[in-house]
Write a protein that holds these residues in place. Structure first.
Motif, PDB file in Angstrom:
ATOM      1  N   SER A  69       0.857  -1.185   0.000  1.00 11.85           N
ATOM      2  CA  SER A  69       0.000   0.000   0.000  1.00 11.85           C
ATOM      3  C   SER A  69       0.893   1.235   0.000  1.00 11.85           C
ATOM      4  O   SER A  69       1.782   1.354   0.848  1.00 11.85           O
ATOM      5  N   GLU A 109      -3.289   5.197  -2.547  1.00 11.97           N
ATOM      6  CA  GLU A 109      -4.203   6.099  -1.859  1.00 11.97           C
ATOM      7  C   GLU A 109      -3.577   7.478  -1.777  1.00 11.97           C
ATOM      8  O   GLU A 109      -2.353   7.622  -1.672  1.00 11.97           O
ATOM      9  N   GLY A 139      -7.386   2.974  -2.036  1.00  9.38           N
ATOM     10  CA  GLY A 139      -7.530   3.241  -0.611  1.00  9.38           C
ATOM     11  C   GLY A 139      -7.778   4.714  -0.367  1.00  9.38           C
ATOM     12  O   GLY A 139      -7.712   5.548  -1.275  1.00  9.38           O
TER      13      GLY A 139
END
Length: 322
Positions: A69, A109, A139
């Motif tokens: 991520s 994100e 995200g």
């Protein structure tokens, strides 16, 4: 691992061993969530991603055993907000360029919610980039519960990343956790320790392990670690240590267990650059808290007012709960 004073760099092998230890300790079929950022270095470059690329160069089998991520959406080589279509594409491309194909970007994100652009428009831009194959999941980070709901209405949000710590358990924190549970979204629960040199665990920037921030420690700039507030705020740490001793676990493991107890969808996100600490943190995920433990922790939080804001004296400037 890379948000450090350049005079005190972390050797690659130390970083690699810390990552490997965590992945190797997981049950078969599980993946380790790795949290990175386009700007995770003192000069806001892609140093963290370059480190990961070197790791996956050396250990290619670990690419499929990890879920990466990455936060982006800031202007190049700086902190700030720019969720324009041009900058989001630039940011995603810069992340993938730094990874050099060694690892698929699993989730992208924006690090903060840019008030210049409606969140619905931003998510639509990210959907387009996702459909081009630049990453697999979308995200959100540091957003309010209602903002999360709006973004999720456009496209499923896989993870929302927010601060959750025994120093920062705000009303909006609880709303985001509840909304995420309702919508089937995972919560990556970070602490502001992710911007510290020696981040260890989700209790106030690793404060369990220190009595004062050292000269080379970025925490000395954080409001809650200023001399006027630091001794006052350490009182909650002392209370946590007492309860941890009763349970025969470390304060770090207790803090991580508390984060995990907030819901099956809540993933504690402690930071570590040391193999031993990585394994200690993982063990915190196995700690079971009784209702009495949870009640005692709730009382500790209620009885200890934390002085100072989460960052550098102006939470608004940090764009929290966007």
């Amino acid at each position: 691992m890379t948000w450090r004073d350049p005079k005190y760099p972390l050797p690659d092998e130390d970083a690699f061993e810390a990552i490997k230890a965590g992945v190797d300790a997981l049950p078969p079929g599980s993946k380790m969530l790795l949290n990175s950022g386009e700007f995770y270095s003192w000069d806001f470059t892609t140093a963290n991603l370059q480190l990961l690329a070197r790791f996956f160069d050396k250990y290619p089998d670990y690419a499929e055993r990890t879920f990466l991520s990455v936060k982006g959406g800031a202007p190049a080589n700086s902190l700030g907000l720019d969720s324009s279509p041009e900058n989001l594409r630039r940011s995603v491309d810069a992340i993938n360029a730094a990874l050099r194909g060694t690892k698929k970007l699993d989730l992208f994100e924006c690090a903060r919610v840019d008030p210049k652009y409606p969140v619905e428009e931003v998510i639509k831009i990210l959907v387009g980039l996702k459909n081009e194959g630049k990453f697999s999941h979308i995200g959100m980070s540091e957003c309010a519960a209602e903002t999360l709901r709006r973004g999720h209405a456009v496209h499923p949000i896989a993870i929302v990343e927010i601060e959750v710590s025994l120093w920062s358990y705000e009303s909006e924190t609880k709303k985001v956790i509840a909304t995420a549970q309702e919508l089937g979204i995972a919560v990556a629960a970070y602490s502001a320790s992710t911007i510290s040199l020696a981040s260890r665990l989700p209790l106030a920037d690793g404060s369990i392990l220190i009595r004062s921030p050292t000269e080379n420690d970025i925490r000395r700039h954080l409001t809650r670690f200023k001399e006027d507030y630091f001794k006052h705020n350490m009182a909650i740490v002392d209370a946590i240590k007492v309860l941890a001793a009763k349970k025969n676990i470390s304060p770090a493991q207790l803090a991580i267990a508390w984060v995990g107890s907030l819901g099956a969808h809540v993933i504690p996100l402690p930071g570590s650059s040391v193999k031993k600490r990585t394994l200690e943190n993982l063990s915190g995920g196995d700690v079971e808290l009784s209702e009495a433990d949870k009640a005692e922790l709730a009382k500790i939080i209620a009885d200890h007012e934390i002085k100072g804001d989460r960052y550098f004296g102006n939470d608004a400037a940090a764009h929290l709960w966007g």
